[in-house]
Design a protein around this motif. Structure first.
Motif, mmCIF file in Angstrom:
data_model
loop_
_atom_site.group_PDB
_atom_site.id
_atom_site.type_symbol
_atom_site.label_atom_id
_atom_site.label_comp_id
_atom_site.label_asym_id
_atom_site.label_seq_id
_atom_site.Cartn_x
_atom_site.Cartn_y
_atom_site.Cartn_z
ATOM 1 N N ALA A 274 1.577 78.433 70.980
ATOM 2 C CA ALA A 274 2.251 78.678 69.826
ATOM 3 C C ALA A 274 1.454 79.155 68.567
ATOM 4 C CB ALA A 274 2.821 77.356 69.393
ATOM 5 N N LEU A 275 0.119 78.509 68.523
ATOM 6 C CA LEU A 275 -0.957 79.269 67.315
ATOM 7 C C LEU A 275 -1.096 80.666 68.026
ATOM 8 C CD1 LEU A 275 -3.309 76.156 66.928
ATOM 9 C CD2 LEU A 275 -2.054 77.497 65.207
ATOM 10 N N ALA A 276 -1.269 81.077 69.496
ATOM 11 C CA ALA A 276 -1.522 82.250 69.550
ATOM 12 C C ALA A 276 -0.356 83.219 69.052
ATOM 13 C CB ALA A 276 -1.836 82.385 71.173
ATOM 14 N N GLY A 277 0.786 82.769 69.304
ATOM 15 C CA GLY A 277 1.896 83.648 68.956
ATOM 16 C C GLY A 277 1.946 83.685 67.479
ATOM 17 N N ARG A 308 -37.211 86.504 79.872
ATOM 18 C CA ARG A 308 -36.511 88.021 79.610
ATOM 19 C C ARG A 308 -35.097 87.684 80.224
ATOM 20 N NH1 ARG A 308 -39.834 92.128 83.110
ATOM 21 N NH2 ARG A 308 -40.186 89.920 84.576
ATOM 22 N N ALA A 309 -34.248 87.161 79.147
ATOM 23 C CA ALA A 309 -32.541 87.196 79.346
ATOM 24 C C ALA A 309 -31.747 87.853 78.487
ATOM 25 C CB ALA A 309 -32.560 85.592 79.145
ATOM 26 N N GLY A 310 -30.573 88.124 79.397
ATOM 27 C CA GLY A 310 -29.770 89.318 78.644
ATOM 28 C C GLY A 310 -28.434 88.654 79.052
ATOM 29 N N MET A 311 -27.340 89.173 78.421
ATOM 30 C CA MET A 311 -25.881 88.734 78.758
ATOM 31 C C MET A 311 -25.209 90.037 78.395
ATOM 32 S SD MET A 311 -25.777 85.831 75.782
ATOM 33 C CE MET A 311 -24.457 84.896 76.495
ATOM 34 N N ASP A 312 -23.755 89.807 78.825
ATOM 35 C CA ASP A 312 -22.887 90.806 78.600
ATOM 36 C C ASP A 312 -21.652 90.243 78.525
ATOM 37 O OD1 ASP A 312 -21.401 91.014 81.451
ATOM 38 O OD2 ASP A 312 -23.239 91.108 81.868
ATOM 39 N N VAL A 313 -20.730 90.832 77.499
ATOM 40 C CA VAL A 313 -19.267 90.327 77.256
ATOM 41 C C VAL A 313 -18.374 91.555 77.387
ATOM 42 C CG1 VAL A 313 -19.564 90.816 74.871
ATOM 43 C CG2 VAL A 313 -18.039 89.021 75.549
ATOM 44 N N MET A 314 -17.164 91.147 78.014
ATOM 45 C CA MET A 314 -15.961 92.186 77.923
ATOM 46 C C MET A 314 -15.262 91.987 76.716
ATOM 47 S SD MET A 314 -14.516 91.642 81.790
ATOM 48 C CE MET A 314 -14.202 89.950 81.708
ATOM 49 N N PRO A 315 -14.653 92.827 76.131
ATOM 50 C CA PRO A 315 -13.927 92.686 74.608
ATOM 51 C C PRO A 315 -12.574 92.632 75.010
ATOM 52 C CG PRO A 315 -14.522 95.169 75.301
ATOM 53 C CD PRO A 315 -15.243 94.441 76.141
ATOM 54 N N THR A 316 -12.249 91.579 75.678
ATOM 55 C CA THR A 316 -10.904 91.162 76.184
ATOM 56 C C THR A 316 -10.720 89.581 76.160
ATOM 57 O OG1 THR A 316 -9.092 91.618 77.857
ATOM 58 C CG2 THR A 316 -11.491 91.264 78.414
ATOM 59 N N THR A 317 -9.493 89.066 75.976
ATOM 60 C CA THR A 317 -9.263 87.850 76.381
ATOM 61 C C THR A 317 -8.784 87.503 77.634
ATOM 62 O OG1 THR A 317 -7.151 88.139 75.467
ATOM 63 C CG2 THR A 317 -8.887 87.601 73.876
ATOM 64 N N THR A 318 -8.476 88.424 78.655
ATOM 65 C CA THR A 318 -8.039 88.497 79.742
ATOM 66 C C THR A 318 -8.879 88.836 81.062
ATOM 67 O OG1 THR A 318 -5.750 89.258 78.586
ATOM 68 C CG2 THR A 318 -5.735 89.271 81.050
ATOM 69 N N VAL A 378 -6.985 74.256 84.249
ATOM 70 C CA VAL A 378 -7.797 74.568 82.807
ATOM 71 C C VAL A 378 -6.566 75.359 82.029
ATOM 72 C CG1 VAL A 378 -9.389 75.738 81.849
ATOM 73 C CG2 VAL A 378 -9.903 74.494 83.887
ATOM 74 N N MET A 379 -5.904 76.359 82.599
ATOM 75 C CA MET A 379 -5.033 76.979 81.778
ATOM 76 C C MET A 379 -3.459 76.777 82.000
ATOM 77 S SD MET A 379 -6.912 80.863 81.888
ATOM 78 C CE MET A 379 -8.670 81.087 81.498
ATOM 79 N N GLY A 380 -3.217 76.076 82.928
ATOM 80 C CA GLY A 380 -1.817 75.845 83.411
ATOM 81 C C GLY A 380 -1.291 76.848 84.177
ATOM 82 N N TRP A 381 0.066 76.745 84.589
ATOM 83 C CA TRP A 381 0.406 77.764 85.707
ATOM 84 C C TRP A 381 0.958 79.163 84.870
ATOM 85 C CZ3 TRP A 381 -0.355 76.770 90.245
ATOM 86 C CH2 TRP A 381 -0.654 75.257 90.664
ATOM 87 N N THR A 382 0.933 78.817 83.420
ATOM 88 C CA THR A 382 1.312 80.088 82.622
ATOM 89 C C THR A 382 0.220 81.027 82.482
ATOM 90 O OG1 THR A 382 0.747 79.072 80.667
ATOM 91 C CG2 THR A 382 2.785 78.976 81.385
ATOM 92 N N CYS A 383 -0.876 80.744 83.316
ATOM 93 C CA CYS A 383 -2.044 81.735 82.933
ATOM 94 C C CYS A 383 -2.133 82.973 83.892
ATOM 95 C CB CYS A 383 -3.248 81.023 83.398
ATOM 96 S SG CYS A 383 -3.719 80.546 85.104
ATOM 97 N N MET A 434 -5.413 82.482 78.456
ATOM 98 C CA MET A 434 -4.929 81.316 78.130
ATOM 99 C C MET A 434 -3.764 81.225 77.334
ATOM 100 S SD MET A 434 -7.769 79.072 78.383
ATOM 101 C CE MET A 434 -7.589 77.913 76.912
ATOM 102 N N ALA A 435 -3.388 82.388 76.760
ATOM 103 C CA ALA A 435 -1.995 82.798 76.183
ATOM 104 C C ALA A 435 -1.561 83.789 76.805
ATOM 105 C CB ALA A 435 -2.017 82.497 74.609
ATOM 106 N N HIS A 436 -0.935 84.563 75.861
ATOM 107 C CA HIS A 436 -0.265 85.768 76.200
ATOM 108 C C HIS A 436 -1.544 86.990 76.229
ATOM 109 C CE1 HIS A 436 -0.417 87.314 72.126
ATOM 110 N NE2 HIS A 436 0.145 86.321 71.654
ATOM 111 N N PRO A 437 -1.438 87.694 77.076
ATOM 112 C CA PRO A 437 -2.805 88.737 77.102
ATOM 113 C C PRO A 437 -3.047 89.357 75.665
ATOM 114 C CG PRO A 437 -1.364 89.072 79.047
ATOM 115 C CD PRO A 437 -0.447 88.163 78.001
ATOM 116 N N GLU A 438 -4.307 89.433 75.462
ATOM 117 C CA GLU A 438 -5.012 90.024 74.297
ATOM 118 C C GLU A 438 -4.438 89.394 72.986
ATOM 119 O OE1 GLU A 438 -7.561 91.949 75.082
ATOM 120 O OE2 GLU A 438 -7.002 91.254 76.998
ATOM 121 N N ASP A 439 -4.109 88.158 72.915
ATOM 122 C CA ASP A 439 -3.651 87.581 71.740
ATOM 123 C C ASP A 439 -4.872 87.348 70.686
ATOM 124 O OD1 ASP A 439 -4.573 84.373 71.434
ATOM 125 O OD2 ASP A 439 -4.316 85.073 73.601
ATOM 126 N N ALA A 440 -4.547 87.639 69.396
ATOM 127 C CA ALA A 440 -5.514 87.496 68.456
ATOM 128 C C ALA A 440 -6.204 86.279 67.973
ATOM 129 C CB ALA A 440 -5.081 88.010 67.022
#
Length: 577
Positions: A274-277, A308-318, A378-383, A434-440
């Motif tokens: 609901a918060l995501a929406g 000597r450690a690095g990390m990467d991230v995808m700019p997405t929530t999906t 973790v995310m429910g069947w809606t994931c 977690m919610a709808h794809p790419e929610d803010a």
């Protein structure tokens, strides 16, 4: 001065993190020949870059394009990468690739690979070793500069088959011998998929032993972590320990955070959705970035200690992966035939569902019901939404939610998942959110790594010519620049370009790439910052960005405005030292 190509009048952002400056760029013999004023110079081709940014080609540190780059039409399949400015990819990630393949456990490896790729394994996999795979790529030609990590999953299957146990000394010895050979033959390091079977059955001792071989060869150790949920910090500490004890550079892959609320999950998830929406219209000022900010501090503190450690991230929530990864590891034993048998058996289904609903995600996640990729819990069947299937029959389901498919069939979502896997012979990839794809709302969890100047940006590309792609496969880096750099102003352009060029190139040991510097390979991107636009979305992912004007790979002009010129293939197979 005379050049093959002269790019005149642009603003150079050279990849070092230094301030932009006006300069001409000359290319000769596939190398950067000049950066600076070039008045009076001649060239076979001269481009006017007035008002444009001239920078190094983008280095994607986490790709699965090795699953398609051996195909005859891979230059078409991977066109979306070049059209967003990518010139170099690091492949073989998450412990999975197409080599090495030993005869002893060939059938299990065949099932393992075919479930992801729809390959006709016996016809298409015409190599056994990493060296033979790289030789095949070189002889066929590659459209992108391509480096390969040796995949821990295949090394483990070759040595142990499908085993739910920690490795004995002789099995670790077998893996070390195979890894040593892979590194000698050109792999640039080792990748692990510690949340997936069979990597999730390894222990830290096994990883340290293997990373010692990596260190001897000057390679890199990368890890899809053992957990991205409540035990995230323990998973990060494990990789840092590997780096600290062996001296090998380490890389934490596609960092994200998916908390498990346990028994409260069914109550809290609807509120979160609901918060995501609501967050589409109202900016919710919650500190959702803090868990990942704490992880980044942990990594930076380790760097201060010399790791000597690095990390990467995808700019997405999906996220996206194989649907079987959401199932308990014991259900994946015995090869595809046995897996499908279990999926058909009502009693086995009840047992699997009990594991999903009642399993406890206890570190180190090697127990029968403690796997951390239990996203149905973790995310429910809606994931879950269907990303791709193997057959035309169910192609209409791609992009649909598992919950919607189950409702239409009047089934429990788990029965719908099992039935679809059986129909598709195990070949079902899914999106997870977690919610709808790419929610803010959920996007805020990614802000800390996206804005941090020492965290790379990656696509996690799984482009294979079928299925519904992620929008990142078409516009990851334009989205990063348009939304987070030019739009939200999270970091200056020169730092942003360094994050996607020299920073990953240096960490992965990709020599003379990632900078606009004399004698470096001429991997060059020219884009118009006024016209740059990310057009791809989750619902409409197959949309190329605007504003990417020119891409050169090893001096070859591969993208010239709208014209894509991939033949002859300009890429290089980058082998380890």
């Amino acid at each position: 001065m005379n050049f093959d190509v002269l790019i005149k009048g642009g603003t150079v952002v050279d990849g070092t993190g230094g301030a932009p400056f006006p300069a001409d760029v000359g290319i000769s013999g596939g190398r950067i020949a000049h950066v600076g004023a070039a008045d009076g110079a001649t060239a076979g081709k001269t481009l006017n870059a007035s008002g444009m940014i001239v920078c190094p080609g983008i280095v994607d540190p986490h790709s699965h394009a090795d699953l398609s780059i051996s195909k005859p039409d891979h230059h078409l399949i991977l066109e979306p990468l070049i059209r967003q400015g990518i010139t170099t990819i690091v492949t073989g990630n998450c412990g999975m690739s197409l080599a090495p393949v030993e005869e002893k456990n060939r059938d299990f490896i065949k099932d393992y690979i075919e479930a992801f790729t729809k390959f006709d394994f016996d016809r298409e996999i015409q190599w056994r070793t990493v060296g033979e795979f790289l030789d095949a790529l070189e002889s066929r030609g590659v459209v992108l500069n391509t480096a390969l990590l040796a995949p821990h999953g295949l090394l483990r299957i070759n040595a142990m088959g499908a085993s739910l146990s920690t490795a004995a000394d002789d099995e670790i010895g077998s893996m070390k011998k195979a890894l040593d050979a892979a590194l000698e033959q050109g792999a640039i390091g080792l990748s692990t998929g510690l949340q997936y079977f069979p990597g999730n059955q390894s222990d830290t001792r096994e990883l340290i032993e293997l990373a010692g071989v990596v260190a001897k060869h000057g390679g890199i150790f990368t890890s899809h972590l053992r957990s991205y949920s409540n035990t995230l910090t323990l998973a990060v500490d494990e990789v840092l320990e590997v780096g600290e004890k062996t001296g090998a550079p380490v890389q934490i892959s596609h960092i994200f955070w998916a908390p498990d609320a346990g028994l409260l999950g069914p109550l809290l998830r609807p509120a979160a959705r609901a918060l995501a929406g609501l967050s589409r219209w109202w900016s919710v000022p919650l500190p959702l970035h803090r868990p990942l900010a704490a992880v980044i501090k942990r990594v930076m503190d380790a760097r201060d200690r010399g790791v000597r450690a690095g990390m990467d991230v995808m700019p997405t929530t999906t996220a996206f992966t194989h649907m079987l990864a959401f199932f308990p590891p014991w259900a994946l034993m015995g090869g595809l035939g046995k897996i499908l048998e279990r999926l058909r058996d009502p009693d086995q289904r009840r047992k699997m569902l009990h594991s999903i609903e009642h399993g406890k995600m206890v570190w180190p996640h090697t127990g029968e019901d403690s796997w951390s990729l239990n996203f149905f819990r973790v995310m429910g069947w809606t994931c879950a939404r269907i990303m791709s299937v193997g057959s035309e029959k169910n192609r209409h389901l791609e992009g649909r939610t598992l919950l919607g498919i189950a409702a239409d069939a009047k089934k429990h979502p788990f029965d719908a998942a099992c039935d679809l896997l059986v129909e598709e012979n195990g070949c079902v990839l899914v999106f997870a959110s977690m919610a709808h794809p790419e929610d803010a709302f959920t996007e805020r969890t990614t802000f800390a790594p996206i804005r941090h100047p020492e965290v790379f940006i990656s696509t996690d590309t799984v482009l294979m010519g079928f299925g519904k792609p992620s929008h990142l496969f078409y516009s990851c880096y334009p989205k990063f620049l348009c939304r987070y750099v030019f739009g939200m102003k999270m970091l200056p352009l020169e730092q942003a370009i360094r994050k996607i060029t020299s920073l990953p190139a240096d960490h992965f040991g990709l020599k003379q790439r990632g900078r606009l510097e004399k004698n470096y390979h001429a991997d060059v991107l020219v884009f118009d910052p006024e016209k740059l636009e990310n057009r791809a979305t989750f619902d409409n992912p197959r949309a190329y960005p605007s504003g990417i004007e020119h891409v050169f790979i090893n001096g070859r002009h591969v993208l010239d405005g709208a014209a894509y010129n991939p033949v002859p293939r300009p890429g290089t197979v980058i082998r380890g030292a």
